[in-house]
Design an enzyme around this catalytic site. Structure first.
Site, PDB file in Angstrom:
ATOM      1  CE  LYS A  42       4.331 -38.227 -67.382  1.00 31.89           C
ATOM      2  NZ  LYS A  42       5.457 -38.411 -68.303  1.00 31.89           N
ATOM      3  CD  GLU A 100      -7.099 -31.377 -66.499  1.00 30.08           C
ATOM      4  OE1 GLU A 100      -5.882 -31.177 -66.720  1.00 30.08           O
ATOM      5  OE2 GLU A 100      -7.746 -32.254 -67.091  1.00 30.08           O
ATOM      6  CG  ASP A 101      -2.586 -29.607 -68.302  1.00 30.43           C
ATOM      7  OD1 ASP A 101      -3.784 -29.985 -68.295  1.00 30.43           O
ATOM      8  OD2 ASP A 101      -1.710 -30.178 -68.973  1.00 30.43           O
ATOM      9  CG  ASP A 104      -8.397 -29.017 -76.455  1.00 34.55           C
ATOM     10  OD1 ASP A 104      -9.202 -28.238 -77.001  1.00 34.55           O
ATOM     11  OD2 ASP A 104      -7.620 -29.733 -77.110  1.00 34.55           O
ATOM     12  N   GLY A 106     -12.394 -31.013 -72.808  1.00 35.89           N
ATOM     13  CA  GLY A 106     -13.093 -31.152 -71.532  1.00 35.89           C
ATOM     14  C   GLY A 106     -13.385 -32.588 -71.144  1.00 35.89           C
ATOM     15  CG  LEU A 107     -13.934 -35.927 -74.032  1.00 39.36           C
ATOM     16  CD1 LEU A 107     -13.424 -36.832 -75.146  1.00 39.36           C
ATOM     17  CD2 LEU A 107     -15.246 -36.474 -73.467  1.00 39.36           C
ATOM     18  CB  THR A 108      -9.122 -35.019 -69.202  1.00 37.74           C
ATOM     19  OG1 THR A 108      -8.563 -35.286 -70.482  1.00 37.74           O
ATOM     20  CG2 THR A 108      -8.258 -35.631 -68.107  1.00 37.74           C
ATOM     21  CE  LYS A 132      -5.515 -25.587 -76.722  1.00 39.09           C
ATOM     22  NZ  LYS A 132      -5.076 -26.725 -77.574  1.00 39.09           N
ATOM     23  CG  ASP A 160       3.295 -33.165 -72.809  1.00 35.73           C
ATOM     24  OD1 ASP A 160       2.177 -32.898 -72.335  1.00 35.73           O
ATOM     25  OD2 ASP A 160       3.505 -34.167 -73.526  1.00 35.73           O
TER      26      ASP A 160
HETATM   27  P1  IMP Z   1      -9.013 -32.429 -72.894  1.00 37.34           P
HETATM   28  O1  IMP Z   1      -9.086 -32.406 -74.394  1.00 37.34           O
HETATM   29  O2  IMP Z   1      -9.711 -31.227 -72.299  1.00 37.34           O
HETATM   30  O3  IMP Z   1      -9.503 -33.723 -72.329  1.00 37.34           O
HETATM   31  O4  IMP Z   1      -7.478 -32.283 -72.527  1.00 37.34           O
HETATM   32  C1  IMP Z   1      -6.713 -33.428 -72.304  1.00 37.34           C
HETATM   33  C2  IMP Z   1      -5.274 -33.122 -72.072  1.00 37.34           C
HETATM   34  O5  IMP Z   1      -4.701 -32.831 -73.325  1.00 37.34           O
HETATM   35  C3  IMP Z   1      -4.933 -31.941 -71.186  1.00 37.34           C
HETATM   36  O6  IMP Z   1      -4.958 -32.214 -69.805  1.00 37.34           O
HETATM   37  C4  IMP Z   1      -3.517 -31.671 -71.663  1.00 37.34           C
HETATM   38  O7  IMP Z   1      -2.605 -32.509 -70.982  1.00 37.34           O
HETATM   39  C5  IMP Z   1      -3.588 -32.033 -73.142  1.00 37.34           C
HETATM   40  N1  IMP Z   1      -3.707 -30.818 -73.976  1.00 37.34           N
HETATM   41  C6  IMP Z   1      -4.801 -30.267 -74.539  1.00 37.34           C
HETATM   42  N2  IMP Z   1      -4.486 -29.144 -75.231  1.00 37.34           N
HETATM   43  C7  IMP Z   1      -3.140 -28.998 -75.079  1.00 37.34           C
HETATM   44  C8  IMP Z   1      -2.187 -28.017 -75.543  1.00 37.34           C
HETATM   45  O8  IMP Z   1      -2.490 -27.022 -76.238  1.00 37.34           O
HETATM   46  N3  IMP Z   1      -0.892 -28.217 -75.167  1.00 37.34           N
HETATM   47  C9  IMP Z   1      -0.481 -29.264 -74.407  1.00 37.34           C
HETATM   48  N4  IMP Z   1      -1.325 -30.191 -73.942  1.00 37.34           N
HETATM   49  C10 IMP Z   1      -2.650 -30.061 -74.285  1.00 37.34           C
HETATM   50 MG    MG Z   2      -0.450 -33.727 -71.619  1.00 35.21          MG
END
Ligand code: IMP
Ligand code: MG
Length: 177
Positions: A42, A100-101, A104, A106-108, A132, A160
């Site tokens: 979301k 993407e929002d 972090d 990068g897995l998603t 990040k 969120d």
């Molecule tokens: P990933 O770790 O790059 O796969 O990020 C997965 C998801 O974690 C992101 O799309 C966000 O929804 C959530 N996320 C990661 N870091 C933060 C943060 O600092 N605040 C809120 N959501 C986060």
């Molecule tokens: Mg989230």
């Protein structure tokens, strides 16, 4: 700036200006060709809503959303992904930007990129409001990055904490998490 609800890291005005820059850049890059934005739900919905309006009206823009949940730990790229909600449109032969929002681990993004590239997009780029540094397993370039932020948990502007705070108009670091 400290507020009753956390510390503001990026103001509403800074976000507005940066998204308008990104929109201009995307408009230049996709002039005449058109582009399909794929928002990852979301967290991206507010960023996408502003970004799409920052793209000049003469460019044909399509939009769709998908929602995924990834299982797997942050230290490997072997986690699996579950598509909670899939796209309703075909992206075959299209120029696509994944929206993407935040990136972090990068897995998603890595999973979504692989899924969409298997569907035959003509080109696949990434727009993320936040990045990040240093811990991403996604090793391709991020073409459109709003802001690089320190390794802190942030909320607001769609992001969120336990489903709360998406409605904040700025990006904040909560005090107690
Ligand atoms: P990933 O770790 O790059 O796969 O990020 C997965 C998801 O974690 C992101 O799309 C966000 O929804 C959530 N996320 C990661 N870091 C933060 C943060 O600092 N605040 C809120 N959501 C986060
Ligand atoms: Mg989230």
């Amino acid at each position: 700036m400290k507020t009753a609800l956390g510390t503001i890291l990026i103001t509403e005005e800074e976000i507005r200006r940066r998204i308008s820059d990104l929109g201009r850049q995307i408009s230049r890059d996709f002039a005449l060709r058109g582009v399909t934005l794929v928002g990852i739900l979301k967290g991206s919905f507010i960023f996408l809503a502003d970004l799409i309006r920052a793209i000049t009206p003469d460019i044909p823009v399509e939009v769709d959303f998908m929602s995924v949940s990834s299982y797997g730990d942050a230290t490997t790229t072997s986690g699996t992904i579950h598509i909670e909600k899939d796209l309703g449109i075909s992206i075959e032969g299209k120029d696509v930007i994944i929206v993407e929002d935040i990136v972090d681990t990068g897995l998603t993004l890595l999973h979504v990129y692989n899924i969409l590239s298997a569907r035959g997009a003509r080109s696949l780029r990434v727009a993320t409001l936040l990045e990040k540094p240093g811990n991403s397993k996604y090793d391709r370039p991020l073409e459109y990055v709003g802001f690089q932020i320190p390794n802190k948990f942030v909320v607001g502007f769609g992001l969120d904490f336990a489903q709360r705070y998406r409605n904040l108009s700025d990006i904040r670091v909560l005090d107690e998490i």
